[in-house]
Design an enzyme around this catalytic site. Sequence first.
Site, PDB file in Angstrom:
ATOM      1  N   ASP A  51      68.330  46.678  74.246  1.00 29.73           N
ATOM      2  CA  ASP A  51      68.251  48.122  74.449  1.00 29.73           C
ATOM      3  C   ASP A  51      67.132  48.448  75.434  1.00 29.73           C
ATOM      4  OD1 ASP A  51      70.262  48.479  72.598  1.00 29.73           O
ATOM      5  OD2 ASP A  51      68.891  48.898  70.940  1.00 29.73           O
ATOM      6  N   GLN A  52      67.279  49.539  76.157  1.00 28.10           N
ATOM      7  CA  GLN A  52      66.304  49.897  77.197  1.00 28.10           C
ATOM      8  C   GLN A  52      64.859  49.955  76.686  1.00 28.10           C
ATOM      9  OE1 GLN A  52      67.586  53.035  79.761  1.00 28.10           O
ATOM     10  NE2 GLN A  52      65.573  53.408  80.623  1.00 28.10           N
TER      11      GLN A  52
END
Length: 225
Positions: free
Chosen positions: A64-65
């Site tokens: 995930d970012q």
Amino acid sequence: MENTSNLKIIYEDSDIIVIHKPSGLATQTGNVGSKDVISELKRYLFQQQSKKMEPYVGLVHRLDQPVEGLLVVAKNPKAAKEMSRQLLDGTLNKDYCALVYGIPEDEGTWINWLKHDKKNNRSDVIVREIRDAKKAELNYKVLEKKDNYCRVQIKLTTGRHHQIRVQFAANGHPLLGDNKYGNPESKELSVKLKIPAVALCANKIAFKHPTLNKTLQFEIVPRQF
């Protein structure tokens, strides 16, 4: 070890690249002109070539970012196929470390059922009987205890959307720095400790090299916490 503008290359050969992805950089985005792992690696590989052509970058798995950590990327289709096979059969092993609010039991296994809300980019713990519910399982061990938070090591049995963040929050111990799933107490503590992003890092990875008959293992220390 080499650095692109946003990535640190931990290992590279003719088949794979292992990188340390910083928090805040997307693994892949559809937005034209936006920086992500794929575009950064393509730029880096293009610069290394004597014969200029678009390099192959095969995404094996994602982070995930907001999440920092290790990623392995394939440099050719054969390596991508083998690494994807290992991911599917569970022989590509990833461990995570995190800072969580409160002090859970020293170690344990959590099983919950999650539903992914794509519209709002979140997942929630629900009852098993609800349609589209997916089983989520993880194991954790407390490594270090502070007054009202601790550092834990986590191994996933399943790989669900936002799984670690959702399960720890649902079990009363949201990750520090997590504004999406945190509670008022964890958010207040995150501000006090100056933790600006989700305190989660994929800090260990182990897999069999796609062409060489050997197992590779890598471990990093989180930059953010």
